[in-house]
Design a protein around this motif. Structure first.
Motif, mmCIF file in Angstrom:
data_model
loop_
_atom_site.group_PDB
_atom_site.id
_atom_site.type_symbol
_atom_site.label_atom_id
_atom_site.label_comp_id
_atom_site.label_asym_id
_atom_site.label_seq_id
_atom_site.Cartn_x
_atom_site.Cartn_y
_atom_site.Cartn_z
ATOM 1 N N PRO A 1 -23.245 -37.374 24.028
ATOM 2 C CA PRO A 1 -21.815 -37.930 24.075
ATOM 3 C C PRO A 1 -21.017 -37.967 25.331
ATOM 4 C CG PRO A 1 -22.011 -35.705 22.858
ATOM 5 C CD PRO A 1 -23.191 -36.341 23.295
ATOM 6 N N SER A 2 -20.330 -38.869 25.640
ATOM 7 C CA SER A 2 -19.183 -38.555 26.694
ATOM 8 C C SER A 2 -18.272 -37.545 26.730
ATOM 9 C CB SER A 2 -18.755 -39.940 27.135
ATOM 10 O OG SER A 2 -17.726 -40.125 25.999
ATOM 11 N N ALA A 3 -17.614 -37.316 27.761
ATOM 12 C CA ALA A 3 -16.471 -36.112 27.795
ATOM 13 C C ALA A 3 -15.516 -36.561 26.868
ATOM 14 C CB ALA A 3 -16.073 -35.864 29.215
ATOM 15 N N TYR A 4 -15.126 -37.871 26.863
ATOM 16 C CA TYR A 4 -14.202 -38.257 25.831
ATOM 17 C C TYR A 4 -14.369 -38.342 24.583
ATOM 18 C CZ TYR A 4 -11.312 -41.629 23.195
ATOM 19 O OH TYR A 4 -10.437 -42.101 22.005
ATOM 20 N N ILE A 5 -15.598 -38.666 24.180
ATOM 21 C CA ILE A 5 -16.109 -38.404 22.707
ATOM 22 C C ILE A 5 -16.092 -36.913 22.150
ATOM 23 C CG2 ILE A 5 -18.116 -38.619 21.234
ATOM 24 C CD1 ILE A 5 -16.611 -41.250 21.612
ATOM 25 N N ILE A 6 -16.382 -36.028 23.038
ATOM 26 C CA ILE A 6 -16.325 -34.395 22.904
ATOM 27 C C ILE A 6 -15.192 -34.259 22.525
ATOM 28 C CG2 ILE A 6 -16.816 -32.190 23.742
ATOM 29 C CD1 ILE A 6 -19.314 -33.192 25.265
ATOM 30 N N PHE A 7 -13.967 -34.843 23.631
ATOM 31 C CA PHE A 7 -12.657 -34.337 23.386
ATOM 32 C C PHE A 7 -12.208 -34.982 22.094
ATOM 33 C CE2 PHE A 7 -8.427 -36.597 23.675
ATOM 34 C CZ PHE A 7 -7.582 -35.328 23.846
ATOM 35 N N THR B 1 -13.356 -32.831 18.899
ATOM 36 C CA THR B 1 -12.749 -31.474 18.693
ATOM 37 C C THR B 1 -11.281 -31.737 18.664
ATOM 38 O OG1 THR B 1 -12.394 -31.468 21.156
ATOM 39 C CG2 THR B 1 -14.448 -30.435 20.131
ATOM 40 N N THR B 2 -10.534 -32.869 18.856
ATOM 41 C CA THR B 2 -9.034 -33.075 18.776
ATOM 42 C C THR B 2 -8.957 -33.774 17.575
ATOM 43 O OG1 THR B 2 -9.079 -32.919 21.104
ATOM 44 C CG2 THR B 2 -7.055 -33.784 19.993
ATOM 45 N N ARG B 3 -9.433 -34.774 16.913
ATOM 46 C CA ARG B 3 -9.281 -35.627 15.927
ATOM 47 C C ARG B 3 -8.790 -34.686 14.663
ATOM 48 N NH1 ARG B 3 -13.225 -38.825 15.903
ATOM 49 N NH2 ARG B 3 -12.122 -40.868 16.677
ATOM 50 N N PRO B 4 -9.474 -33.595 14.162
ATOM 51 C CA PRO B 4 -9.073 -32.989 13.066
ATOM 52 C C PRO B 4 -7.619 -32.528 13.185
ATOM 53 C CG PRO B 4 -11.259 -32.209 13.777
ATOM 54 C CD PRO B 4 -10.730 -33.077 14.585
ATOM 55 N N LYS B 5 -7.279 -31.777 14.399
ATOM 56 C CA LYS B 5 -5.803 -31.223 14.547
ATOM 57 C C LYS B 5 -4.672 -32.520 14.391
ATOM 58 C CE LYS B 5 -7.754 -28.338 17.895
ATOM 59 N NZ LYS B 5 -8.122 -28.025 19.219
ATOM 60 N N LEU B 6 -5.132 -33.585 14.738
ATOM 61 C CA LEU B 6 -4.155 -34.807 14.986
ATOM 62 C C LEU B 6 -4.073 -35.446 13.738
ATOM 63 C CD1 LEU B 6 -2.758 -36.730 16.532
ATOM 64 C CD2 LEU B 6 -4.940 -38.206 16.744
ATOM 65 N N ILE B 7 -5.081 -35.408 13.096
ATOM 66 C CA ILE B 7 -4.926 -35.917 11.535
ATOM 67 C C ILE B 7 -4.161 -34.806 10.780
ATOM 68 C CG2 ILE B 7 -6.359 -36.371 9.378
ATOM 69 C CD1 ILE B 7 -8.397 -37.600 11.207
ATOM 70 N N LEU C 1 -1.533 -41.386 9.611
ATOM 71 C CA LEU C 1 -2.002 -42.302 10.770
ATOM 72 C C LEU C 1 -3.125 -42.804 10.102
ATOM 73 C CD1 LEU C 1 -1.796 -40.089 14.111
ATOM 74 C CD2 LEU C 1 -0.295 -41.951 13.380
ATOM 75 N N SER C 2 -3.155 -44.291 10.353
ATOM 76 C CA SER C 2 -4.553 -44.951 10.135
ATOM 77 C C SER C 2 -5.712 -44.825 11.049
ATOM 78 C CB SER C 2 -4.296 -46.523 10.092
ATOM 79 O OG SER C 2 -3.912 -46.877 11.546
ATOM 80 N N VAL C 3 -7.018 -45.136 11.004
ATOM 81 C CA VAL C 3 -8.082 -44.824 11.938
ATOM 82 C C VAL C 3 -7.583 -45.636 13.380
ATOM 83 C CG1 VAL C 3 -10.550 -45.251 12.173
ATOM 84 C CG2 VAL C 3 -9.785 -44.699 9.957
ATOM 85 N N VAL C 4 -7.146 -46.819 13.246
ATOM 86 C CA VAL C 4 -6.915 -47.343 14.716
ATOM 87 C C VAL C 4 -5.595 -46.535 15.321
ATOM 88 C CG1 VAL C 4 -6.077 -49.402 15.374
ATOM 89 C CG2 VAL C 4 -7.256 -49.619 13.419
ATOM 90 N N GLU C 5 -4.639 -46.306 14.498
ATOM 91 C CA GLU C 5 -3.567 -45.512 15.275
ATOM 92 C C GLU C 5 -3.948 -44.100 15.747
ATOM 93 O OE1 GLU C 5 -0.859 -45.313 11.889
ATOM 94 O OE2 GLU C 5 0.224 -46.816 12.574
ATOM 95 N N THR C 6 -4.981 -43.626 14.861
ATOM 96 C CA THR C 6 -5.658 -42.299 15.398
ATOM 97 C C THR C 6 -6.343 -42.550 16.737
ATOM 98 O OG1 THR C 6 -5.716 -41.555 13.027
ATOM 99 C CG2 THR C 6 -7.100 -40.412 14.640
ATOM 100 N N ALA C 7 -6.951 -43.436 16.766
ATOM 101 C CA ALA C 7 -7.891 -43.832 18.136
ATOM 102 C C ALA C 7 -6.788 -44.039 19.254
ATOM 103 C CB ALA C 7 -8.900 -44.990 17.593
ATOM 104 N N LYS C 8 -5.723 -44.939 18.870
ATOM 105 C CA LYS C 8 -4.940 -45.125 19.977
ATOM 106 C C LYS C 8 -4.438 -43.737 20.462
ATOM 107 C CE LYS C 8 -3.751 -49.662 18.659
ATOM 108 N NZ LYS C 8 -2.539 -50.711 18.160
ATOM 109 N N HIS C 9 -4.036 -42.750 19.538
ATOM 110 C CA HIS C 9 -3.093 -41.530 20.092
ATOM 111 C C HIS C 9 -4.201 -40.852 20.690
ATOM 112 C CE1 HIS C 9 0.214 -42.360 17.384
ATOM 113 N NE2 HIS C 9 0.671 -41.372 17.717
ATOM 114 N N LEU C 10 -5.395 -40.724 20.326
ATOM 115 C CA LEU C 10 -6.564 -39.971 21.076
ATOM 116 C C LEU C 10 -6.793 -40.254 22.759
ATOM 117 C CD1 LEU C 10 -9.148 -39.344 18.196
ATOM 118 C CD2 LEU C 10 -7.983 -37.512 19.355
ATOM 119 N N SER C 11 -6.955 -41.888 22.457
ATOM 120 C CA SER C 11 -7.022 -42.310 23.812
ATOM 121 C C SER C 11 -5.644 -42.079 24.679
ATOM 122 C CB SER C 11 -7.423 -43.748 23.879
ATOM 123 O OG SER C 11 -6.207 -44.511 23.054
#
Length: 88
Positions: free
Chosen positions: A21-27, A30-36, A42-52
């Motif tokens: 995985p890339s550095a972004y994918i690792i990030f 690890t960050t997605r569970p806390k964000l959710i 948040l929807s899946v798309v909104e979650t991805a936008k927030h992560l990016s």
């Protein structure tokens, strides 16, 4: 005779090592569970936008651990791939 789409697609060798995985994918992993947890609406798309957006706003010093982990995983992958190629 024409070649169909399914004939053109290569099947993945199940014994081959998976790409790292890339550095972004690792990030993101690890960050997605806390964000959710903090934003369950948040929807899946909104979650991805927030992560990016979070990734883009990270300082280079904050990105370093993820980039180091990706670099180590890349080295592991290259070693495993070399062993795999020699075993065939």
């Amino acid at each position: 005779m024409a070649i169909t789409k399914t004939q053109r697609l290569k099947r993945r060798d199940t014994d081959a090592p998976r790409k790292p995985p890339s550095a972004y994918i690792i990030f993101a992993v690890t960050t997605r569970p806390k964000l959710i947890e903090n934003n369950p609406q948040l929807s899946v798309v909104e979650t991805a936008k927030h992560l990016s957006a979070m990734w883009r706003s990270l300082a280079p010093a904050d990105r370093a651990p993820y980039e180091e982990a990706a670099k180590q995983d890349q080295a592991r992958y290259e070693k495993a791939l070399e062993e795999y190629r020699h075993s065939r």
